[in-house]
Design a protein around this motif. Structure first.
Motif, mmCIF file in Angstrom:
data_model
loop_
_atom_site.group_PDB
_atom_site.id
_atom_site.type_symbol
_atom_site.label_atom_id
_atom_site.label_comp_id
_atom_site.label_asym_id
_atom_site.label_seq_id
_atom_site.Cartn_x
_atom_site.Cartn_y
_atom_site.Cartn_z
ATOM 1 N N GLN A 20 0.863 -1.560 0.354
ATOM 2 C CA GLN A 20 -0.091 -0.265 -0.036
ATOM 3 C C GLN A 20 1.039 1.311 -0.281
ATOM 4 O O GLN A 20 -0.055 2.108 -0.080
ATOM 5 N N ALA A 21 2.159 0.668 -0.127
ATOM 6 C CA ALA A 21 2.799 2.132 0.185
ATOM 7 C C ALA A 21 2.752 3.409 -0.522
ATOM 8 O O ALA A 21 2.565 4.455 -0.102
ATOM 9 N N ASP A 22 2.565 3.008 -1.770
ATOM 10 C CA ASP A 22 2.411 4.156 -3.046
ATOM 11 C C ASP A 22 1.502 5.263 -2.977
ATOM 12 O O ASP A 22 0.778 6.033 -3.848
ATOM 13 N N ASP A 23 -0.025 4.559 -2.181
ATOM 14 C CA ASP A 23 -0.866 5.261 -1.686
ATOM 15 C C ASP A 23 -0.879 5.558 -0.765
ATOM 16 O O ASP A 23 -1.857 6.653 -0.163
ATOM 17 N N LEU A 24 -0.107 5.149 0.052
ATOM 18 C CA LEU A 24 -0.046 6.426 1.475
ATOM 19 C C LEU A 24 0.311 7.301 1.736
ATOM 20 O O LEU A 24 1.627 8.081 1.296
ATOM 21 N N PRO A 25 0.174 8.185 2.330
ATOM 22 C CA PRO A 25 0.642 9.617 3.143
ATOM 23 C C PRO A 25 2.241 9.365 3.732
ATOM 24 O O PRO A 25 2.149 8.509 4.081
ATOM 25 N N ALA A 26 3.746 10.034 3.022
ATOM 26 C CA ALA A 26 4.322 10.233 3.939
ATOM 27 C C ALA A 26 4.684 9.564 5.368
ATOM 28 O O ALA A 26 4.453 8.422 5.740
ATOM 29 N N ALA A 27 3.756 10.805 6.451
ATOM 30 C CA ALA A 27 3.621 10.213 7.064
ATOM 31 C C ALA A 27 2.634 9.009 7.444
ATOM 32 O O ALA A 27 3.219 8.808 8.581
ATOM 33 N N GLU A 28 2.013 8.844 7.065
ATOM 34 C CA GLU A 28 1.208 7.798 6.983
ATOM 35 C C GLU A 28 1.695 6.001 6.996
ATOM 36 O O GLU A 28 1.671 5.276 8.576
ATOM 37 N N LEU A 29 2.792 6.622 6.576
ATOM 38 C CA LEU A 29 3.264 5.325 6.009
ATOM 39 C C LEU A 29 4.578 5.012 7.326
ATOM 40 O O LEU A 29 4.733 3.481 7.848
ATOM 41 N N VAL A 30 4.627 5.540 7.659
ATOM 42 C CA VAL A 30 6.267 5.969 8.342
ATOM 43 C C VAL A 30 5.164 5.448 9.630
ATOM 44 O O VAL A 30 5.509 4.402 10.711
ATOM 45 N N ARG A 31 4.127 5.988 10.123
ATOM 46 C CA ARG A 31 3.823 5.915 11.187
ATOM 47 C C ARG A 31 3.113 4.354 11.638
ATOM 48 O O ARG A 31 3.120 3.671 12.260
ATOM 49 N N ARG A 32 2.211 4.023 10.301
ATOM 50 C CA ARG A 32 1.721 2.048 11.017
ATOM 51 C C ARG A 32 3.195 1.999 10.464
ATOM 52 O O ARG A 32 2.924 0.595 11.783
ATOM 53 N N MET A 33 4.194 1.904 9.926
ATOM 54 C CA MET A 33 5.269 1.212 10.105
ATOM 55 C C MET A 33 6.101 0.810 11.262
ATOM 56 O O MET A 33 6.779 0.415 12.050
ATOM 57 N N ASP A 34 5.894 2.449 12.198
ATOM 58 C CA ASP A 34 6.030 2.143 13.417
ATOM 59 C C ASP A 34 5.425 1.259 14.747
ATOM 60 O O ASP A 34 5.550 0.747 15.798
ATOM 61 N N ALA A 35 4.554 1.154 14.137
ATOM 62 C CA ALA A 35 3.655 0.902 14.756
ATOM 63 C C ALA A 35 3.903 -0.466 14.929
ATOM 64 O O ALA A 35 3.468 -1.663 15.984
ATOM 65 N N LEU A 36 3.736 -1.874 13.269
ATOM 66 C CA LEU A 36 4.299 -2.783 13.498
ATOM 67 C C LEU A 36 5.294 -2.784 14.178
ATOM 68 O O LEU A 36 5.847 -4.307 14.338
ATOM 69 N N ALA A 37 6.692 -1.954 14.159
ATOM 70 C CA ALA A 37 8.005 -2.398 14.270
ATOM 71 C C ALA A 37 7.660 -2.225 16.125
ATOM 72 O O ALA A 37 8.659 -2.721 16.370
ATOM 73 N N ALA A 38 6.416 -1.695 16.384
ATOM 74 C CA ALA A 38 6.692 -2.047 17.855
ATOM 75 C C ALA A 38 6.194 -3.644 18.330
ATOM 76 O O ALA A 38 6.633 -3.836 19.462
ATOM 77 N N GLN A 39 5.425 -3.869 17.797
ATOM 78 C CA GLN A 39 5.333 -5.377 17.928
ATOM 79 C C GLN A 39 6.235 -6.863 16.857
ATOM 80 O O GLN A 39 6.215 -7.996 16.851
ATOM 81 N N ALA A 40 7.732 -6.099 15.595
ATOM 82 C CA ALA A 40 8.394 -7.199 15.586
ATOM 83 C C ALA A 40 8.743 -8.314 17.010
ATOM 84 O O ALA A 40 9.161 -8.265 17.406
ATOM 85 N N PRO A 41 9.607 -9.845 15.753
ATOM 86 C CA PRO A 41 9.768 -10.228 16.351
ATOM 87 C C PRO A 41 11.079 -10.166 16.998
ATOM 88 O O PRO A 41 11.463 -10.979 18.070
ATOM 89 N N HIS A 42 11.558 -9.172 16.531
ATOM 90 C CA HIS A 42 13.254 -9.088 17.134
ATOM 91 C C HIS A 42 13.720 -7.472 16.440
ATOM 92 O O HIS A 42 12.720 -6.783 15.644
ATOM 93 N N PRO A 43 14.271 -6.439 17.605
ATOM 94 C CA PRO A 43 14.416 -5.362 17.318
ATOM 95 C C PRO A 43 15.652 -5.315 16.067
ATOM 96 O O PRO A 43 15.179 -3.739 15.627
#
Length: 164
Positions: A20-43
């Motif tokens: 979906q990245a190409d269809d998202l505003p930059a800030a939204e992509l970063v926000r969503r990725m940061d939220a997923l990163a908080a759940q990542a199985p490894h740092p």
């Protein structure tokens, strides 16, 4: 849910977000990725994806910091290789081509599915450093392997560029 199941679920969510990245505003992509990163199985995985999100939205300085964390935290292969290539590209964009070239040169010995990407980004860095003939030679060596004919001739001509 097992650890491997959590990993695959997380991976699926990351892939879906990148789709979906190409269809998202930059800030939204970063926000969503940061939220997923908080759940990542490894740092290291979290930092790698956070770096990529910042890199793809033009925040090279932010991306660099996350790439370095990912690489230091023990990123697995082939992600380590991918992160190194992406960090090299980021450093090039930040105006640090010598540092970029050093990273890419260290990756040249490993011939795998990422080898051509290493050579392509290396050619770009060489051009930035004013070493256009060497950059063109690298690009022609890569291209030669994909030609239906003339491979030997193109490789010879690519080598000759470095002689003259």
């Amino acid at each position: 849910m097992s650890t491997s199941s959590n990993f695959f679920t997380w991976e699926h969510q990351v892939k879906a977000l990148w789709a979906q990245a190409d269809d998202l505003p930059a800030a939204e992509l970063v926000r969503r990725m940061d939220a997923l990163a908080a759940q990542a199985p490894h740092p290291a995985l979290a930092a790698f994806e956070q770096a990529g999100a910042r890199d793809s939205t033009g925040d090279e300085a932010g991306a660099e910091a996350f790439y370095r964390v990912a690489l230091t935290a023990g990123l697995d292969e082939p992600r380590r290789r991918q992160a190194t290539i992406q960090l090299a590209s980021t450093l090039r964009n930040l105006g640090r081509p010598e540092e970029s070239l050093a990273l890419l040169d260290a990756e040249l010995a490993q011939r795998d599915e990422w080898w051509e990407a290493v050579r392509v980004f290396r050619a770009l860095v060489l051009a930035d450093l004013g070493r256009e003939r060497e950059a063109l030679s690298d690009a022609l060596h890569l291209l030669a392997g994909h030609l239906p004919m003339y491979q030997r001739s193109v490789r010879h001509d690519a080598a000759a560029l470095l002689e003259g």
